[in-house]
Structures are given as structure tokens and as C-alpha cells.
Write a protein that holds these residues in place. Structure first.
Motif, PDB file in Angstrom:
ATOM      1  N   TYR A 179       0.843  -1.196   0.000  1.00 41.23           N
ATOM      2  CA  TYR A 179       0.000   0.000   0.000  1.00 41.23           C
ATOM      3  C   TYR A 179       0.879   1.246   0.000  1.00 41.23           C
ATOM      4  O   TYR A 179       1.856   1.333   0.730  1.00 41.23           O
ATOM      5  CB  TYR A 179      -0.910  -0.001   1.238  1.00 41.23           C
ATOM      6  CG  TYR A 179      -1.711   1.261   1.386  1.00 41.23           C
ATOM      7  CD1 TYR A 179      -2.947   1.388   0.777  1.00 41.23           C
ATOM      8  CD2 TYR A 179      -1.221   2.338   2.122  1.00 41.23           C
ATOM      9  CE1 TYR A 179      -3.688   2.549   0.889  1.00 41.23           C
ATOM     10  CE2 TYR A 179      -1.951   3.498   2.249  1.00 41.23           C
ATOM     11  CZ  TYR A 179      -3.182   3.605   1.630  1.00 41.23           C
ATOM     12  OH  TYR A 179      -3.903   4.763   1.741  1.00 41.23           O
ATOM     13  N   ASP A 180       0.533   2.215  -0.847  1.00 42.17           N
ATOM     14  CA  ASP A 180       1.225   3.499  -0.887  1.00 42.17           C
ATOM     15  C   ASP A 180       0.263   4.515  -1.475  1.00 42.17           C
ATOM     16  O   ASP A 180      -0.855   4.164  -1.879  1.00 42.17           O
ATOM     17  CB  ASP A 180       2.506   3.395  -1.732  1.00 42.17           C
ATOM     18  CG  ASP A 180       3.555   4.430  -1.331  1.00 42.17           C
ATOM     19  OD1 ASP A 180       3.212   5.433  -0.665  1.00 42.17           O
ATOM     20  OD2 ASP A 180       4.729   4.244  -1.684  1.00 42.17           O
ATOM     21  N   GLU A 181       0.691   5.745  -1.581  1.00 43.53           N
ATOM     22  CA  GLU A 181      -0.195   6.817  -2.056  1.00 43.53           C
ATOM     23  C   GLU A 181      -0.573   6.684  -3.529  1.00 43.53           C
ATOM     24  O   GLU A 181      -1.505   7.330  -3.987  1.00 43.53           O
ATOM     25  CB  GLU A 181       0.445   8.178  -1.792  1.00 43.53           C
ATOM     26  CG  GLU A 181       1.754   8.383  -2.515  1.00 43.53           C
ATOM     27  CD  GLU A 181       2.559   9.553  -2.002  1.00 43.53           C
ATOM     28  OE1 GLU A 181       3.324  10.117  -2.808  1.00 43.53           O
ATOM     29  OE2 GLU A 181       2.443   9.906  -0.825  1.00 43.53           O
ATOM     30  N   ASP A 182       0.103   5.805  -4.269  1.00 44.03           N
ATOM     31  CA  ASP A 182      -0.188   5.665  -5.702  1.00 44.03           C
ATOM     32  C   ASP A 182      -1.163   4.533  -6.021  1.00 44.03           C
ATOM     33  O   ASP A 182      -1.471   4.293  -7.179  1.00 44.03           O
ATOM     34  CB  ASP A 182       1.108   5.455  -6.491  1.00 44.03           C
ATOM     35  CG  ASP A 182       1.820   4.151  -6.132  1.00 44.03           C
ATOM     36  OD1 ASP A 182       1.497   3.540  -5.090  1.00 44.03           O
ATOM     37  OD2 ASP A 182       2.712   3.749  -6.893  1.00 44.03           O
TER      38      ASP A 182
ATOM     39  N   ARG B 250      -9.537  -0.269  -4.458  1.00 42.91           N
ATOM     40  CA  ARG B 250      -9.493  -0.692  -3.043  1.00 42.91           C
ATOM     41  C   ARG B 250     -10.885  -0.613  -2.425  1.00 42.91           C
ATOM     42  O   ARG B 250     -11.340  -1.526  -1.748  1.00 42.91           O
ATOM     43  CB  ARG B 250      -8.539   0.188  -2.231  1.00 42.91           C
ATOM     44  CG  ARG B 250      -7.081  -0.070  -2.459  1.00 42.91           C
ATOM     45  CD  ARG B 250      -6.223   0.782  -1.517  1.00 42.91           C
ATOM     46  NE  ARG B 250      -6.089   0.081  -0.242  1.00 42.91           N
ATOM     47  CZ  ARG B 250      -6.711   0.421   0.879  1.00 42.91           C
ATOM     48  NH1 ARG B 250      -7.517   1.441   0.934  1.00 42.91           N
ATOM     49  NH2 ARG B 250      -6.519  -0.281   1.983  1.00 42.91           N
TER      50      ARG B 250
ATOM     51  N   PHE C  34      -7.392   3.919  -5.415  1.00 44.35           N
ATOM     52  CA  PHE C  34      -8.294   3.969  -4.264  1.00 44.35           C
ATOM     53  C   PHE C  34      -9.707   3.514  -4.619  1.00 44.35           C
ATOM     54  O   PHE C  34     -10.403   2.947  -3.783  1.00 44.35           O
ATOM     55  CB  PHE C  34      -8.287   5.367  -3.637  1.00 44.35           C
ATOM     56  CG  PHE C  34      -6.971   5.668  -2.959  1.00 44.35           C
ATOM     57  CD1 PHE C  34      -6.690   5.153  -1.706  1.00 44.35           C
ATOM     58  CD2 PHE C  34      -6.006   6.433  -3.600  1.00 44.35           C
ATOM     59  CE1 PHE C  34      -5.469   5.392  -1.089  1.00 44.35           C
ATOM     60  CE2 PHE C  34      -4.777   6.685  -2.984  1.00 44.35           C
ATOM     61  CZ  PHE C  34      -4.510   6.164  -1.731  1.00 44.35           C
TER      62      PHE C  34
END
Length: 147
Positions: free
Chosen positions: A39-42, A48, A45
Motif C-alpha cells: 500500500y502506498d499513495e499511488d 481498493r 483507491f
């Protein structure tokens, strides 16, 4: 003005619905426990959220020790050793569970050539069973344990 607000809301609903639709196509169903690595900011979403909506719970993080039905791995070029990640991802995976390896599409930052996945999977005791485009930026490879 009211029309624009409604349109914006509909677009958001469509994004979530699209994420849920993709989650269903990936084989996720209500009640599944899904663990997430990388999981990371890229990450995508909407995807997910669609997975969480489909299974009815939040994704479990890397530190969870519950037995899970499937694992989602966000993997980018430069993240380390893919074989090690795939071995780690199997630690809590139930016997017939699958790993969905999500990699950036060609031309995106962090792109991982398919040959890297094809070479790493057998070394980790897995084989690729299918692939799918899951969003505008991410591609998914379904990995299952060798029988």
C-alpha cells in the motif's frame, strides 16, 4: 448548478460501482478476508474501495496473521525482490487462496515487465493463471500455488 452536483455525485457512484465490478471479476466475494501488501499513495483507491465494498470489510494490512482468502500485492519496479514478496504474501494465505499481483501498466511510473513476474512466480512456488486490466494505471496478474 444543481445539475453539476448531481452529475459529480453520479460519477463518484460510477467509480465505486466500477471498482466493485472489477472486484467481483477478480473473484472476491462477500465475507472474504483479503490481505494487502505494498500500500502506498499511488494505489488505485477506487479499486481498493470496490474490493472492500464487495467483501464487506477493510483490507488487512501486512502485519495481520489471520488466514486470508486472497492477497492483493501492489508492486512497482524498485520495490525490492519480487520472489521474497511473493513468498511473504503466502504466509497467511489459505491453501486454495490466490494472490493478485497489481503492477503499473506499461508507460506508468514503476512499470514491471511481465517477464519479471513470469520468472519470479515459479521460484516462489506460484504460477500465473490469468491477467486483467483493473484500472487506467494498474494491471493485475492472478497467481496460484502450484499443485
Amino acid at each position: 448548478m444543481h445539475m453539476n452536483t448531481a452529475r459529480r455525485k453520479n460519477v463518484g457512484e460510477t467509480d465505486t460501482a466500477a471498482g466493485s465490478n472489477v472486484a467481483g471479476r477478480l473473484g472476491f466475494k462477500d465475507g472474504d478476508l483479503i490481505q494487502e501488501f505494498g500500500y502506498d499513495e499511488d494505489v488505485d483507491f477506487d479499486l481498493r474501495a470496490g474490493i472492500e465494498d464487495t467483501v464487506g470489510s477493510e483490507l488487512l494490512d501486512e502485519d495481520e496473521h489471520d488466514v486470508v482468502d486472497a492477497v492483493v500485492v501492489w508492486w512497482r519496479d524498485g520495490d525490492g525482490d519480487l520472489v521474497d514478496m511473493l513468498v511473504d504474501a503466502q504466509t497467511t494465505l489459505e491453501d486454495h487462496g490466490v494472490i493478485w499481483l497489481l503492477t503499473p501498466k506499461q508507460g506508468r511510473e514503476g512499470y514491471v515487465p511481465p517477464v519479471e513476474v513470469q520468472e519470479a512466480a515459479p521460484t516462489a512456488g506460484l504460477h500465473s493463471t490469468s491477467t486483467a486490466g483493473v484500472s487506467k494505471d494498474w494491471h493485475a496478474t492472478r497467481l496460484a500455488r502450484k499443485k
